[in-house]
Design an enzyme around this catalytic site. Structure first.
Site, PDB file in Angstrom:
ATOM      1  N   ASP A   7       0.936  -1.239  -0.138  1.00 33.09           N
ATOM      2  CA  ASP A   7      -0.019   0.005   0.107  1.00 33.09           C
ATOM      3  C   ASP A   7       1.073   1.223   0.013  1.00 33.09           C
ATOM      4  O   ASP A   7       2.002   1.283   0.549  1.00 33.09           O
ATOM      5  CB  ASP A   7      -1.196   0.085   1.375  1.00 33.09           C
TER       6      ASP A   7
ATOM      7  N   ASP B 179      -6.833  -1.434  -4.677  1.00 30.65           N
ATOM      8  CA  ASP B 179      -8.190  -1.036  -3.777  1.00 30.65           C
ATOM      9  C   ASP B 179      -9.082   0.047  -4.388  1.00 30.65           C
ATOM     10  O   ASP B 179     -10.351   0.045  -4.417  1.00 30.65           O
ATOM     11  CB  ASP B 179      -7.386  -0.295  -2.526  1.00 30.65           C
TER      12      ASP B 179
END
EC number: 3.4.23.36
Length: 165
Positions: free
Chosen positions: A122, A140
């Site tokens: 991330d 995402d």
């Protein structure tokens, strides 16, 4: 389902995966773990973090060797189920298909990370003041956009059917 329609689905899935994986590779090659670079002051940073859990690090603190396999199984099941469902859609549901393709592309992007690294990379950090949204990535984002698009089109299709009756 026409081949061109399903081909569009595959193309969108692949585009999401490529964008996701290229951005993650850039982060992996240009950032140290937990390094933060401010992009827009008081709003947006690039940061390299890892997520061993699900969305927003849910279940990350579960200490079980099965957690990794659980996420792989759920991810693969979702990808297969949504792909089969997409194949059953009629061509007039093109935007439904686009939403589902974004979801599947995002799921596959994160699955690639889980298989390759054992975690998801991330790097997008959005915040206001001291409140930081959990870091996320392109996959995402694609999943969220896909869900919103699919749900919006489903609601609009439902309203259209009600008006026709």
């Amino acid at each position: 389902m026409p081949i061109l329609y399903f081909g569009s689905y595959i193309l969108i899935v692949c585009l999401v995966i490529v964008c996701d994986q290229l951005t993650k590779l850039w982060i992996l090659h240009n950032f140290q773990l937990y390094e933060v670079r401010e992009v827009i002051p008081d709003f947006f940073n690039l940061v390299y973090v890892v997520n061993t859990g699900a969305a927003f690090s849910m279940l990350a603190d579960v200490d079980s060797p099965w957690r990794h396999y659980f996420f792989l199984f759920i991810g693969l099941g979702a990808v297969l189920g949504l792909t089969v469902y997409t194949y059953t859609l009629r061509k007039e549901h093109f935007l439904h298909m686009v939403g589902l393709a974004c979801i599947v592309g995002g799921a596959l992007g994160n699955l690639i990370d889980r298989v390759s690294y054992g975690y998801v990379v991330d790097f997008l950090d959005v915040y206001v003041g001291g409140y930081h949204w959990p870091a996320f990535n392109v996959a995402d984002s694609a999943i969220c956009v896909g869900v919103v698009l699919y749900m919006t089109m489903t609601l609009l299709a439902g309203n259209k059917e009600k008006k026709q009756k």
